[in-house]
Scaffold this motif. Structure first.
Motif, PDB file in Angstrom:
ATOM      1  N   ARG A  37       0.808  -1.215   0.000  1.00  0.00           N
ATOM      2  CA  ARG A  37       0.000   0.000   0.000  1.00  0.00           C
ATOM      3  C   ARG A  37       0.846   1.273   0.000  1.00  0.00           C
ATOM      4  NH1 ARG A  37      -3.024  -0.741   5.178  1.00  0.00           N
ATOM      5  NH2 ARG A  37      -4.177   1.154   4.626  1.00  0.00           N
ATOM      6  N   ILE A  38       1.935   1.293   0.766  1.00  0.00           N
ATOM      7  CA  ILE A  38       2.765   2.504   0.814  1.00  0.00           C
ATOM      8  C   ILE A  38       3.473   2.750  -0.522  1.00  0.00           C
ATOM      9  CG2 ILE A  38       4.808   3.551   1.876  1.00  0.00           C
ATOM     10  CD1 ILE A  38       3.861   2.477   4.551  1.00  0.00           C
ATOM     11  N   PRO A  39       4.115   1.724  -1.142  1.00  0.00           N
ATOM     12  CA  PRO A  39       4.692   1.982  -2.475  1.00  0.00           C
ATOM     13  C   PRO A  39       3.647   2.411  -3.503  1.00  0.00           C
ATOM     14  CG  PRO A  39       5.637  -0.008  -1.545  1.00  0.00           C
ATOM     15  CD  PRO A  39       4.507   0.396  -0.632  1.00  0.00           C
ATOM     16  N   GLN A  40       2.442   1.836  -3.450  1.00  0.00           N
ATOM     17  CA  GLN A  40       1.393   2.237  -4.392  1.00  0.00           C
ATOM     18  C   GLN A  40       0.992   3.685  -4.152  1.00  0.00           C
ATOM     19  OE1 GLN A  40      -1.876  -0.468  -5.391  1.00  0.00           O
ATOM     20  NE2 GLN A  40      -3.345   1.199  -5.085  1.00  0.00           N
ATOM     21  N   LEU A  41       0.892   4.073  -2.885  1.00  0.00           N
ATOM     22  CA  LEU A  41       0.578   5.460  -2.546  1.00  0.00           C
ATOM     23  C   LEU A  41       1.631   6.401  -3.117  1.00  0.00           C
ATOM     24  CD1 LEU A  41      -0.880   7.707  -0.841  1.00  0.00           C
ATOM     25  CD2 LEU A  41       0.731   7.091   0.996  1.00  0.00           C
ATOM     26  N   ILE A  42       2.903   6.090  -2.879  1.00  0.00           N
ATOM     27  CA  ILE A  42       3.991   6.962  -3.326  1.00  0.00           C
ATOM     28  C   ILE A  42       4.018   7.060  -4.845  1.00  0.00           C
ATOM     29  CG2 ILE A  42       6.502   7.230  -3.408  1.00  0.00           C
ATOM     30  CD1 ILE A  42       6.567   5.954  -0.602  1.00  0.00           C
ATOM     31  N   LEU A  43       3.897   5.914  -5.525  1.00  0.00           N
ATOM     32  CA  LEU A  43       3.899   5.930  -6.982  1.00  0.00           C
ATOM     33  C   LEU A  43       2.707   6.720  -7.515  1.00  0.00           C
ATOM     34  CD1 LEU A  43       5.056   5.046  -9.672  1.00  0.00           C
ATOM     35  CD2 LEU A  43       3.791   2.892  -9.460  1.00  0.00           C
ATOM     36  N   GLY A  44       1.551   6.548  -6.896  1.00  0.00           N
ATOM     37  CA  GLY A  44       0.373   7.291  -7.327  1.00  0.00           C
ATOM     38  C   GLY A  44       0.569   8.792  -7.194  1.00  0.00           C
ATOM     39  N   LEU A  45       1.189   9.243  -6.115  1.00  0.00           N
ATOM     40  CA  LEU A  45       1.403  10.675  -5.916  1.00  0.00           C
ATOM     41  C   LEU A  45       2.446  11.220  -6.893  1.00  0.00           C
ATOM     42  CD1 LEU A  45       1.284  10.884  -2.022  1.00  0.00           C
ATOM     43  CD2 LEU A  45      -0.529  11.428  -3.663  1.00  0.00           C
ATOM     44  N   VAL A  46       3.469  10.426  -7.182  1.00  0.00           N
ATOM     45  CA  VAL A  46       4.464  10.845  -8.172  1.00  0.00           C
ATOM     46  C   VAL A  46       3.801  11.000  -9.540  1.00  0.00           C
ATOM     47  CG1 VAL A  46       6.526  10.120  -9.448  1.00  0.00           C
ATOM     48  CG2 VAL A  46       6.448   9.872  -6.954  1.00  0.00           C
ATOM     49  N   LEU A  47       2.990  10.019  -9.927  1.00  0.00           N
ATOM     50  CA  LEU A  47       2.290  10.096 -11.210  1.00  0.00           C
ATOM     51  C   LEU A  47       1.302  11.260 -11.226  1.00  0.00           C
ATOM     52  CD1 LEU A  47       1.599   6.315 -11.952  1.00  0.00           C
ATOM     53  CD2 LEU A  47       3.414   7.770 -12.874  1.00  0.00           C
ATOM     54  N   TYR A  48       0.725  11.563 -10.091  1.00  0.00           N
ATOM     55  CA  TYR A  48      -0.207  12.689 -10.016  1.00  0.00           C
ATOM     56  C   TYR A  48       0.519  13.998 -10.327  1.00  0.00           C
ATOM     57  CZ  TYR A  48      -4.439  15.100  -8.431  1.00  0.00           C
ATOM     58  OH  TYR A  48      -5.586  15.854  -8.377  1.00  0.00           O
ATOM     59  N   GLY A  49       1.704  14.173  -9.727  1.00  0.00           N
ATOM     60  CA  GLY A  49       2.480  15.369 -10.010  1.00  0.00           C
ATOM     61  C   GLY A  49       2.887  15.455 -11.469  1.00  0.00           C
ATOM     62  N   ILE A  50       3.258  14.318 -12.067  1.00  0.00           N
ATOM     63  CA  ILE A  50       3.619  14.299 -13.490  1.00  0.00           C
ATOM     64  C   ILE A  50       2.413  14.666 -14.346  1.00  0.00           C
ATOM     65  CG2 ILE A  50       4.361  12.817 -15.391  1.00  0.00           C
ATOM     66  CD1 ILE A  50       6.018  11.230 -13.348  1.00  0.00           C
TER      67      ILE A  50
END
Length: 240
Positions: A37-50
């Motif tokens: 869940r934490i890696p998915q959260l982090i990846l999701g937020l990175v993609l959101y910024g992109i």
């Protein structure tokens, strides 16, 4: 093939293990599967910024809150990403009278998206041709829906703006749809008056972000078990 995939998606959406649970901050952490869940959260937020950067460089209109961010950027000596972070923190302060409880994902959302968008904007130039700009807009919209489904599916707390929406809906008794519409219309109007860019991308985002996110969400909700309720004192314990 399409009907088969639709059936699998519907089955996933109906799976009780893949339903979004209303959990408090500690319950979110105790629900397990943090290694996923934490890696998915982090990846999701990175993609959101992109995705935010793609929509900005497409220059055909940005998401509603970014109209406000763009408008503010014309009047304060901060980068776009710093304004995103500052706005998120102000929104979190509004949570206090609404009695909303931020989770790990809420805090991460408030900070990480703004940290990501600045370097992407510095690397990505705005294209001149209409075709390239349309591609950036479409890619930003689809990527934003994917990113939203990822960080929501991690079940580690809503983003600051999502929590504002749900908190206002709960305290006022109004529908989520009405509250979200009023918030987003309000930030668009204020942002536009401050000099933010309102365009076809803003309208397309408002129309399609909900359906796209909803379509992706069943595939990205991490199955977790709800916390077990302890029986009240004096009541018989259920069989195990």
């Amino acid at each position: 093939m399409t009907s088969h995939r639709h059936g699998r998606g519907a089955a996933r959406a109906a799976d009780p293990r893949r339903q979004l649970l209303a959990l408090g901050p500690l319950e979110q952490l105790r629900a397990g599967r943090l290694g996923l869940r934490i890696p998915q959260l982090i990846l999701g937020l990175v993609l959101y910024g992109i995705s935010m950067a793609l929509l900005i460089r497409g220059a055909l209109g940005v998401m509603p809150w970014d109209v406000l961010h763009q408008g503010l950027a014309r009047h304060v000596p901060l980068t776009f990403g710093q304004i995103v972070i500052a706005t998120s923190l102000v929104v979190l302060l509004i949570w206090l009278p609404l009695r909303q409880s931020p989770g790990l994902g809420t805090v991460a959302n408030a900070v990480m998206v703004g940290l990501v968008v600045d370097p992407v904007l510095s690397w990505l130039d705005q294209p001149e041709g209409w075709g390239s700009r349309i591609v950036l807009m479409a890619a930003g919209l689809v990527l934003n829906a994917l990113a939203t489904a990822m960080y929501i599916g991690a079940q580690l707390g809503p983003g600051p703006r999502d929590g504002l929406m749900t908190g206002l809906a709960r305290t006022t008794g109004r529908s989520i749809r009405l509250v979200r519409t009023l918030i987003e219309v309000g930030v668009v109007v204020v942002g536009f008056l401050l000099g933010g860019v309102l365009g076809v991308g803003t309208v397309l985002y408002a129309l399609f972000i909900g359906p796209l996110t909803q379509a992706m969400l069943p595939w990205l909700v991490v199955p977790i078990r709800p916390p077990r309720q302890e029986p009240a004192p004096g009541l018989p314990q259920p069989p195990r």
